[in-house]
Design a protein around this motif. Structure first.
Motif, mmCIF file in Angstrom:
data_model
loop_
_atom_site.group_PDB
_atom_site.id
_atom_site.type_symbol
_atom_site.label_atom_id
_atom_site.label_comp_id
_atom_site.label_asym_id
_atom_site.label_seq_id
_atom_site.Cartn_x
_atom_site.Cartn_y
_atom_site.Cartn_z
ATOM 1 N N SER A 31 0.778 -1.581 -0.394
ATOM 2 C CA SER A 31 -0.284 -0.219 -0.233
ATOM 3 C C SER A 31 0.698 1.292 -0.424
ATOM 4 O O SER A 31 1.997 1.204 0.821
ATOM 5 C CB SER A 31 -0.548 0.071 1.497
ATOM 6 O OG SER A 31 -1.920 -0.853 1.125
ATOM 7 N N ILE A 32 0.032 2.086 -0.830
ATOM 8 C CA ILE A 32 1.264 3.328 -1.030
ATOM 9 C C ILE A 32 0.670 4.574 -0.175
ATOM 10 O O ILE A 32 -0.772 4.120 -0.737
ATOM 11 C CB ILE A 32 2.260 3.722 -2.493
ATOM 12 C CG1 ILE A 32 0.939 3.370 -3.514
ATOM 13 C CG2 ILE A 32 2.948 2.755 -2.308
ATOM 14 C CD1 ILE A 32 1.578 3.531 -4.678
ATOM 15 N N GLU A 33 1.142 6.111 -0.289
ATOM 16 C CA GLU A 33 0.520 7.128 -0.090
ATOM 17 C C GLU A 33 0.859 7.744 -1.395
ATOM 18 O O GLU A 33 2.208 8.365 -1.016
ATOM 19 C CB GLU A 33 0.406 7.974 1.301
ATOM 20 C CG GLU A 33 -0.212 9.025 1.796
ATOM 21 C CD GLU A 33 -1.123 8.383 2.385
ATOM 22 O OE1 GLU A 33 -2.479 8.904 2.222
ATOM 23 O OE2 GLU A 33 -1.368 7.384 2.614
ATOM 24 N N ASN A 35 0.545 12.521 -2.920
ATOM 25 C CA ASN A 35 0.177 13.288 -2.331
ATOM 26 C C ASN A 35 0.224 14.099 -3.055
ATOM 27 O O ASN A 35 1.518 13.559 -3.855
ATOM 28 C CB ASN A 35 0.951 13.520 -0.733
ATOM 29 C CG ASN A 35 0.377 12.617 0.065
ATOM 30 O OD1 ASN A 35 -1.362 12.928 0.363
ATOM 31 N ND2 ASN A 35 1.127 12.058 0.742
ATOM 32 N N LYS A 46 3.220 3.116 2.469
ATOM 33 C CA LYS A 46 2.071 3.135 3.557
ATOM 34 C C LYS A 46 1.852 1.751 4.394
ATOM 35 O O LYS A 46 1.849 1.001 4.337
ATOM 36 C CB LYS A 46 0.979 3.453 3.294
ATOM 37 C CG LYS A 46 -0.379 3.127 4.072
ATOM 38 C CD LYS A 46 -1.611 3.718 3.694
ATOM 39 C CE LYS A 46 -2.969 3.976 5.576
ATOM 40 N NZ LYS A 46 -3.824 4.906 4.736
ATOM 41 N N LYS A 48 2.022 -0.116 7.949
ATOM 42 C CA LYS A 48 0.138 -0.995 8.479
ATOM 43 C C LYS A 48 1.275 -0.860 9.594
ATOM 44 O O LYS A 48 2.692 -1.672 10.267
ATOM 45 C CB LYS A 48 0.747 -3.060 7.741
ATOM 46 C CG LYS A 48 -0.783 -3.129 8.483
ATOM 47 C CD LYS A 48 -0.798 -4.193 7.816
ATOM 48 C CE LYS A 48 -1.831 -5.596 8.791
ATOM 49 N NZ LYS A 48 -1.896 -6.765 8.180
#
Length: 80
Positions: A31-33, A35, A46, A48
């Motif tokens: 999972s990545i963020e 922006n 991201k 966990k």
């Protein structure tokens, strides 16, 4: 490092070089963020949150503990 943006369906995609993904700890399925700040896009892993059972138990309080639910007795031919 310079790279090219490619069309991927109705979106655009960028390949992340292996050396970058290893350094950032990103693997397939991570999972990545993503922006945006003005005209700059940043991508970061991201992480966990991982908790121990002791940490989870310590977060139980009178405000968030669930109460016991009482139901009626058997309705049909239940054995229990």
């Amino acid at each position: 490092m310079e790279s090219k943006v490619k069309k991927w369906g109705n979106s655009l995609g960028v390949r992340i070089p292996k050396s970058f993904s290893v350094q950032a700890g990103i693997t397939e399925g991570s999972s990545i963020e993503i922006n945006i700040d003005g005209d700059k896009i940043t991508i970061a892993p991201k992480h966990k949150n991982e908790y121990s059972i002791d940490e989870l138990i310590s977060m139980i309080s009178e405000d968030n503990v669930h109460y016991e639910i009482q139901t009626d007795g058997p309705v049909g031919n239940e054995i229990w």
